[in-house]
Scaffold this motif. Structure first.
Motif, PDB file in Angstrom:
ATOM      1  N   GLU A 140       8.847 -17.870  -3.598  1.00 45.15           N
ATOM      2  CA  GLU A 140       7.504 -17.985  -3.023  1.00 45.15           C
ATOM      3  C   GLU A 140       6.559 -16.720  -3.506  1.00 45.15           C
ATOM      4  N   SER A 141       7.305 -15.535  -3.001  1.00 45.95           N
ATOM      5  CA  SER A 141       6.644 -14.066  -3.455  1.00 45.95           C
ATOM      6  C   SER A 141       6.822 -14.102  -4.712  1.00 45.95           C
ATOM      7  N   ARG A 142       7.792 -14.474  -5.706  1.00 47.85           N
ATOM      8  CA  ARG A 142       7.537 -14.277  -7.096  1.00 47.85           C
ATOM      9  C   ARG A 142       6.426 -15.404  -7.604  1.00 47.85           C
ATOM     10  N   GLU A 143       6.222 -16.307  -7.088  1.00 45.19           N
ATOM     11  CA  GLU A 143       5.342 -17.293  -7.423  1.00 45.19           C
ATOM     12  C   GLU A 143       3.755 -16.842  -7.390  1.00 45.19           C
ATOM     13  N   ALA A 144       3.624 -16.216  -6.066  1.00 41.28           N
ATOM     14  CA  ALA A 144       2.558 -15.700  -5.735  1.00 41.28           C
ATOM     15  C   ALA A 144       2.168 -14.431  -6.549  1.00 41.28           C
ATOM     16  N   SER A 145       3.110 -13.589  -7.232  1.00 44.92           N
ATOM     17  CA  SER A 145       2.891 -12.364  -7.951  1.00 44.92           C
ATOM     18  C   SER A 145       2.752 -12.716  -9.539  1.00 44.92           C
ATOM     19  N   THR A 146       2.877 -14.127  -9.671  1.00 43.23           N
ATOM     20  CA  THR A 146       2.381 -14.668 -11.267  1.00 43.23           C
ATOM     21  C   THR A 146       1.093 -15.202 -11.264  1.00 43.23           C
ATOM     22  N   THR A 147       0.485 -15.347 -10.418  1.00 41.49           N
ATOM     23  CA  THR A 147      -0.854 -16.017 -10.413  1.00 41.49           C
ATOM     24  C   THR A 147      -1.902 -15.438 -10.914  1.00 41.49           C
ATOM     25  N   GLN A 148      -3.211 -16.003 -11.123  1.00 43.31           N
ATOM     26  CA  GLN A 148      -4.271 -15.342 -11.701  1.00 43.31           C
ATOM     27  C   GLN A 148      -5.013 -14.550 -10.703  1.00 43.31           C
ATOM     28  N   GLU A 149      -4.838 -15.237  -9.433  1.00 44.51           N
ATOM     29  CA  GLU A 149      -5.437 -14.540  -8.254  1.00 44.51           C
ATOM     30  C   GLU A 149      -4.887 -13.108  -7.918  1.00 44.51           C
ATOM     31  N   TRP A 150      -3.360 -12.922  -8.308  1.00 42.17           N
ATOM     32  CA  TRP A 150      -2.588 -11.820  -7.900  1.00 42.17           C
ATOM     33  C   TRP A 150      -3.317 -10.731  -8.880  1.00 42.17           C
ATOM     34  N   GLY A 151      -3.419 -11.388 -10.156  1.00 39.03           N
ATOM     35  CA  GLY A 151      -3.751 -10.233 -11.232  1.00 39.03           C
ATOM     36  C   GLY A 151      -5.174  -9.802 -10.662  1.00 39.03           C
ATOM     37  N   TYR A 152      -6.028 -10.766 -10.304  1.00 39.90           N
ATOM     38  CA  TYR A 152      -7.424 -10.409  -9.984  1.00 39.90           C
ATOM     39  C   TYR A 152      -7.459  -9.215  -8.907  1.00 39.90           C
ATOM     40  N   LEU A 153      -6.288  -9.585  -7.946  1.00 38.77           N
ATOM     41  CA  LEU A 153      -6.323  -8.538  -6.554  1.00 38.77           C
ATOM     42  C   LEU A 153      -5.680  -7.288  -7.225  1.00 38.77           C
ATOM     43  N   ILE A 154      -4.796  -7.212  -7.923  1.00 35.17           N
ATOM     44  CA  ILE A 154      -4.215  -6.087  -8.535  1.00 35.17           C
ATOM     45  C   ILE A 154      -5.224  -5.259  -9.359  1.00 35.17           C
ATOM     46  N   SER A 155      -6.148  -5.822 -10.100  1.00 33.60           N
ATOM     47  CA  SER A 155      -7.091  -5.254 -10.893  1.00 33.60           C
ATOM     48  C   SER A 155      -8.120  -4.295  -9.746  1.00 33.60           C
ATOM     49  N   MET A 156      -8.363  -4.926  -8.736  1.00 34.87           N
ATOM     50  CA  MET A 156      -9.069  -4.351  -7.691  1.00 34.87           C
ATOM     51  C   MET A 156      -8.317  -3.137  -7.108  1.00 34.87           C
ATOM     52  N   LYS A 157      -7.254  -3.462  -6.680  1.00 32.17           N
ATOM     53  CA  LYS A 157      -6.424  -2.427  -6.078  1.00 32.17           C
ATOM     54  C   LYS A 157      -6.191  -1.154  -6.700  1.00 32.17           C
ATOM     55  N   TYR A 158      -5.895  -1.187  -7.951  1.00 32.20           N
ATOM     56  CA  TYR A 158      -5.677  -0.172  -9.009  1.00 32.20           C
ATOM     57  C   TYR A 158      -7.006   0.456  -9.566  1.00 32.20           C
ATOM     58  N   SER A 159      -8.260   0.199  -9.145  1.00 29.55           N
ATOM     59  CA  SER A 159      -9.558   0.579  -9.681  1.00 29.55           C
ATOM     60  C   SER A 159      -9.632   1.696  -8.885  1.00 29.55           C
ATOM     61  N   SER A 160     -10.200   2.848  -9.678  1.00 28.67           N
ATOM     62  CA  SER A 160     -10.574   4.158  -9.215  1.00 28.67           C
ATOM     63  C   SER A 160     -12.123   4.047  -8.319  1.00 28.67           C
ATOM     64  N   PHE A 161     -12.589   2.834  -8.344  1.00 29.68           N
ATOM     65  CA  PHE A 161     -13.836   2.847  -7.737  1.00 29.68           C
ATOM     66  C   PHE A 161     -14.039   2.363  -6.470  1.00 29.68           C
ATOM     67  N   LYS A 162     -14.555   2.864  -5.692  1.00 25.33           N
ATOM     68  CA  LYS A 162     -14.717   2.540  -4.285  1.00 25.33           C
ATOM     69  C   LYS A 162     -15.308   1.149  -4.130  1.00 25.33           C
ATOM     70  N   SER A 163     -16.152   0.670  -5.069  1.00 29.54           N
ATOM     71  CA  SER A 163     -17.016  -0.461  -4.885  1.00 29.54           C
ATOM     72  C   SER A 163     -15.753  -1.763  -5.181  1.00 29.54           C
ATOM     73  N   SER A 164     -14.905  -1.418  -5.823  1.00 31.34           N
ATOM     74  CA  SER A 164     -13.718  -2.537  -6.280  1.00 31.34           C
ATOM     75  C   SER A 164     -12.888  -2.554  -4.832  1.00 31.34           C
ATOM     76  N   GLU A 165     -12.854  -1.643  -4.012  1.00 28.70           N
ATOM     77  CA  GLU A 165     -12.029  -1.649  -2.712  1.00 28.70           C
ATOM     78  C   GLU A 165     -12.630  -2.512  -2.048  1.00 28.70           C
ATOM     79  N   ASP A 166     -14.135  -2.234  -1.912  1.00 30.09           N
ATOM     80  CA  ASP A 166     -14.877  -3.322  -0.759  1.00 30.09           C
ATOM     81  C   ASP A 166     -14.892  -4.838  -1.431  1.00 30.09           C
ATOM     82  N   THR A 167     -14.982  -4.637  -2.685  1.00 28.37           N
ATOM     83  CA  THR A 167     -15.108  -6.308  -3.302  1.00 28.37           C
ATOM     84  C   THR A 167     -13.523  -6.710  -2.903  1.00 28.37           C
ATOM     85  N   TYR A 168     -12.401  -6.161  -3.100  1.00 30.54           N
ATOM     86  CA  TYR A 168     -11.285  -6.557  -2.647  1.00 30.54           C
ATOM     87  C   TYR A 168     -11.021  -7.011  -1.198  1.00 30.54           C
ATOM     88  N   THR A 169     -11.564  -6.192  -0.253  1.00 32.29           N
ATOM     89  CA  THR A 169     -11.824  -6.614   1.102  1.00 32.29           C
ATOM     90  C   THR A 169     -12.679  -7.896   1.449  1.00 32.29           C
TER      91      THR A 169
END
Length: 284
Positions: A140-169
């Motif tokens: 299940e962890s592998r399946e979760a980590s191959t979804t588009q939603e996970w990719g979207y979350l990762i893109s916010m997690k690795y952003s250097s902008f504070k606004s992306s961190e807020d968007t993630y939350t």
């Protein structure tokens, strides 16, 4: 897509193996996520200490259902610091135990790529509407980590902008609120909460000027927060309190808005003493 595949290969290798061949291949790519995994794995395989050997053998026995209590204690001593750090990095705290199938896998994943691991756990909890990971499987962890939603979350997690961190939350809070019918998440989405707090300063009934009162409470992650409010007098010696500032743990002091009420039905106070309990509605 090729970059994503390389990342996932490195992630799942980190979750299941300590393979030196993988670190060599991963080091050839310019992908920063893969390099981060490779570095973590290389550190593990370059230090074949007896302690690491014992840990690996204990993990193998745990995977086969043959771990002794000594094995479990060894694994917990090694893994618990990472579990606590992972819990602090997710939007909502979760429960997981040494006997749960995902326990050690989460540790390896977090030790390799912290942000990716916390995003995967957040995604699982959002989709399953639970903070209990006891039934979560490696698959299940592998399946979760191959979804588009996970990719979207990762893109916010690795952003250097504070606004992306807020968007993630806000994204996690919104999904929990509307997908799971979670009223606490709904209040979180609007950056507000109601808590029971303890009074830390006495109110001086002889003073005419307004006073700054201090209160404390523990937030959802167990961190002690201090809230400061200003008193305003009204008729008959009564007063009410408006929240002004808040500081949680080692974080910076920041502005907050809200009100402090007695635990009963009243909205005003006649006195307040250290140790009294109050209800507080405020922004986070």
């Amino acid at each position: 897509m090729k970059t994503l595949i390389l990342t996932l290969v490195a992630v799942f290798t980190a979750m299941g193996l300590y393979a030196s061949e993988t670190t060599v291949e991963a080091s050839k790519t310019d992908n920063p996520l893969v390099k981060e995994v490779a570095k973590g794995l290389d550190e593990k395989v370059s230090k074949p200490t007896q302690e690491m050997k014992n840990l690996n053998e204990a993990v193998e026995r745990l995977a086969k259902g043959k771990a002794s209590e000594a094995d479990k204690e060894l694994i917990k001593n090694s893994d618990e610091p990472f579990i606590k750090m992972l819990q602090e990095s997710t939007i909502y705290p979760f429960r997981v135990d040494i006997d749960d199938p995902i326990y050690h896998t989460l540790v390896i994943f977090y030790a390799s790529i912290p942000s990716a691991a916390s995003a995967m756990v957040d995604l699982y909890m959002m989709k399953h509407c639970t903070n209990d990971l006891s039934k979560m499987t490696v698959e299940e962890s592998r399946e979760a980590s191959t979804t588009q939603e996970w990719g979207y979350l990762i893109s916010m997690k690795y952003s250097s902008f504070k606004s992306s961190e807020d968007t993630y939350t806000k994204f996690v809070q919104a999904v929990r609120a509307f997908n799971c019918g979670d009223q606490n998440a709904f209040r979180d989405y609007f950056d507000s909460e109601t808590v029971e707090a303890t009074v830390l300063t006495n109110y001086d009934t002889q003073k005419l000027a307004s006073q700054i009162m201090e209160f404390s409470f523990q937030n959802i992650k167990g961190i002690e927060c201090h809230v400061f409010g200003e008193t305003y007098k009204i008729d008959n010696g009564k007063f009410f309190i408006r929240v002004k500032k808040q500081k949680c743990g080692m974080g910076a002091e920041k502005e907050a808005e809200g009100s402090v009420w007695p635990l009963g039905d009243n909205t005003t106070f006649s006195s307040l003493n250290v140790g009294d309990k109050v209800k507080m509605y405020k922004t986070k």
